[in-house]
Motif scaffolding. Structure first.
Motif, PDB file in Angstrom:
ATOM      1  N   PHE A 130     -16.177  46.462 -72.170  1.00 43.80           N
ATOM      2  CA  PHE A 130     -15.375  47.039 -73.246  1.00 43.80           C
ATOM      3  C   PHE A 130     -16.259  47.455 -74.422  1.00 43.80           C
ATOM      4  O   PHE A 130     -16.154  48.579 -74.923  1.00 43.80           O
ATOM      5  N   LEU A 131     -17.143  46.564 -74.864  1.00 40.84           N
ATOM      6  CA  LEU A 131     -17.972  46.849 -76.032  1.00 40.84           C
ATOM      7  C   LEU A 131     -19.000  47.954 -75.769  1.00 40.84           C
ATOM      8  O   LEU A 131     -19.189  48.842 -76.610  1.00 40.84           O
ATOM      9  N   VAL A 132     -19.652  47.905 -74.610  1.00 41.83           N
ATOM     10  CA  VAL A 132     -20.617  48.949 -74.265  1.00 41.83           C
ATOM     11  C   VAL A 132     -19.913  50.297 -74.160  1.00 41.83           C
ATOM     12  O   VAL A 132     -20.396  51.310 -74.679  1.00 41.83           O
ATOM     13  N   SER A 133     -18.767  50.324 -73.515  1.00 41.47           N
ATOM     14  CA  SER A 133     -18.009  51.571 -73.351  1.00 41.47           C
ATOM     15  C   SER A 133     -17.556  52.130 -74.693  1.00 41.47           C
ATOM     16  O   SER A 133     -17.652  53.332 -74.937  1.00 41.47           O
ATOM     17  N   THR A 134     -17.076  51.262 -75.565  1.00 43.51           N
ATOM     18  CA  THR A 134     -16.637  51.707 -76.889  1.00 43.51           C
ATOM     19  C   THR A 134     -17.795  52.314 -77.665  1.00 43.51           C
ATOM     20  O   THR A 134     -17.687  53.423 -78.196  1.00 43.51           O
TER      21      THR A 134
ATOM     22  N   VAL B 172     -19.294  55.716 -76.029  1.00 44.04           N
ATOM     23  CA  VAL B 172     -18.425  56.885 -76.157  1.00 44.04           C
ATOM     24  C   VAL B 172     -18.247  57.281 -77.620  1.00 44.04           C
ATOM     25  O   VAL B 172     -18.229  58.462 -77.942  1.00 44.04           O
ATOM     26  N   ALA B 173     -18.151  56.314 -78.517  1.00 43.85           N
ATOM     27  CA  ALA B 173     -18.034  56.652 -79.937  1.00 43.85           C
ATOM     28  C   ALA B 173     -19.259  57.442 -80.398  1.00 43.85           C
ATOM     29  O   ALA B 173     -19.133  58.453 -81.100  1.00 43.85           O
ATOM     30  N   LEU B 174     -20.438  57.015 -79.974  1.00 43.30           N
ATOM     31  CA  LEU B 174     -21.660  57.748 -80.328  1.00 43.30           C
ATOM     32  C   LEU B 174     -21.729  59.104 -79.637  1.00 43.30           C
ATOM     33  O   LEU B 174     -22.065  60.114 -80.249  1.00 43.30           O
ATOM     34  N   ALA B 175     -21.411  59.119 -78.349  1.00 42.71           N
ATOM     35  CA  ALA B 175     -21.494  60.369 -77.577  1.00 42.71           C
ATOM     36  C   ALA B 175     -20.507  61.409 -78.079  1.00 42.71           C
ATOM     37  O   ALA B 175     -20.739  62.615 -77.951  1.00 42.71           O
ATOM     38  N   GLU B 176     -19.413  60.973 -78.656  1.00 43.17           N
ATOM     39  CA  GLU B 176     -18.349  61.875 -79.084  1.00 43.17           C
ATOM     40  C   GLU B 176     -18.680  62.595 -80.394  1.00 43.17           C
ATOM     41  O   GLU B 176     -18.120  63.654 -80.677  1.00 43.17           O
ATOM     42  N   ILE B 177     -19.589  62.051 -81.177  1.00 46.87           N
ATOM     43  CA  ILE B 177     -19.906  62.671 -82.463  1.00 46.87           C
ATOM     44  C   ILE B 177     -20.568  64.020 -82.220  1.00 46.87           C
ATOM     45  O   ILE B 177     -21.575  64.126 -81.539  1.00 46.87           O
ATOM     46  N   GLY B 178     -19.950  65.055 -82.765  1.00 49.34           N
ATOM     47  CA  GLY B 178     -20.428  66.419 -82.578  1.00 49.34           C
ATOM     48  C   GLY B 178     -19.983  67.055 -81.278  1.00 49.34           C
ATOM     49  O   GLY B 178     -20.329  68.188 -80.981  1.00 49.34           O
ATOM     50  N   ASP B 179     -19.200  66.334 -80.475  1.00 43.96           N
ATOM     51  CA  ASP B 179     -18.723  66.838 -79.194  1.00 43.96           C
ATOM     52  C   ASP B 179     -17.611  67.865 -79.422  1.00 43.96           C
ATOM     53  O   ASP B 179     -16.995  67.913 -80.484  1.00 43.96           O
ATOM     54  N   LYS B 180     -17.330  68.659 -78.388  1.00 44.40           N
ATOM     55  CA  LYS B 180     -16.322  69.709 -78.552  1.00 44.40           C
ATOM     56  C   LYS B 180     -14.931  69.155 -78.829  1.00 44.40           C
ATOM     57  O   LYS B 180     -14.146  69.784 -79.526  1.00 44.40           O
TER      58      LYS B 180
ATOM     59  N   ALA C  48     -11.279  47.517 -68.622  1.00 46.18           N
ATOM     60  CA  ALA C  48     -12.017  47.286 -69.868  1.00 46.18           C
ATOM     61  C   ALA C  48     -12.823  48.520 -70.249  1.00 46.18           C
ATOM     62  O   ALA C  48     -12.931  48.867 -71.431  1.00 46.18           O
ATOM     63  N   VAL C  49     -13.375  49.200 -69.254  1.00 46.39           N
ATOM     64  CA  VAL C  49     -14.127  50.431 -69.507  1.00 46.39           C
ATOM     65  C   VAL C  49     -13.204  51.500 -70.093  1.00 46.39           C
ATOM     66  O   VAL C  49     -13.524  52.131 -71.099  1.00 46.39           O
TER      67      VAL C  49
END
Length: 185
Positions: A4-8, A11-19, A135-136
Motif C-alpha cells: 500500500f505505502l510503496v504503491s501510494t 504513483v503520487a510521484l509518477a503522477e506529478i506532471g502527468d497528462k 493493497a496495491v
C-alpha cells in the motif's frame, strides 16, 4: 502495508506532471466544480487500477517466479526511463462530451486518459510484485488522488509550486532502484 505505502508513494510521484494531472487542471478550469471532479477522478481511477491490479495478479499465475522477476526488473527500469519523458495533454482529451455532466465527463475522460498511462502500467507491475493486489490498487488510487485533487482545488498555483522535473527524476531513481532490487533479490 508495504504494498500500500510503496504503491501510494510511487504513483503520487509518477503522477506529478502527468497528462491526467493536466486533465485535472483543464477540468477544474472548465467546470469550476471541484467535488464532482474529485469524485469522477476517484471512481475512474479505482475502476481502472482495479483492472490493472487484477491483470498484474493474473500475470503471477501465468509466469514462473524467475521469468516474472526478469520481466518486473525490465519493466521497472523501463518505467524509470519513461518517467524522464514529460507528458502532454492531447488536444482531444481536453474536450469531452459535457452533456454527461461534470462527474460523468471527468469519469470518462480520466478512465480513458489513464489507459496505457505510466500509473496504470505501474499498477500492473506493482500488483505482480506484491501478493496483495487490493493493497496495491488502494495505494495507487490514493496516490492518484494525492496528486490530482489538489490541482482541482488549487489549480495552476499547485503545479507551479512543485518542481516537476525534480519529481520526475526522483521517481525515475525509485523505479530504477526497484528494477535493480528485483534483479538482486
Amino acid at each position: 502495508m508495504e504494498a500500500f505505502l510503496v504503491s501510494t508513494g510511487l504513483v503520487a510521484l509518477a503522477e506529478i506532471g502527468d497528462k491526467t494531472q493536466l486533465l485535472s487542471l483543464v477540468l477544474a478550469a472548465r467546470f469550476r466544480k471541484p467535488w464532482p471532479i474529485a469524485a469522477g477522478i476517484f471512481v475512474a481511477t479505482l475502476f481502472n487500477h482495479a483492472l490493472a491490479g487484477a491483470a498484474g495478479a493474473w500475470l503471477t499465475t501465468l509466469l514462473g517466479p524467475q521469468v516474472l522477476r526478469w520481466i518486473l526488473a525490465a519493466s521497472f527500469i523501463a518505467m524509470a526511463v519513461w518517467m524522464l519523458i514529460p507528458d502532454k495533454l492531447d488536444a482531444g482529451e481536453q474536450e469531452r462530451a459535457s452533456h454527461l455532466g461534470v462527474f460523468g465527463t471527468t469519469l470518462i475522460a480520466f478512465f480513458f486518459a489513464e489507459m496505457g498511462d505510466k500509473t496504470q502500467v505501474a499498477t500492473v507491475m506493482l500488483a505482480a510484485r506484491f501478493p496483495n493486489w487490493v493493497a496495491v490498487v488502494g495505494g495507487t488510487t490514493l496516490g492518484m488522488m494525492l496528486a490530482n485533487v489538489p490541482v482541482v482545488w488549487f489549480g495552476e498555483r499547485a503545479t507551479r509550486a512543485v518542481p516537476i522535473r525534480a519529481v520526475h527524476v526522483v521517481s525515475a531513481v525509485i523505479f530504477l532502484a526497484l528494477g535493480v532490487a528485483a534483479l538482486i533479490v
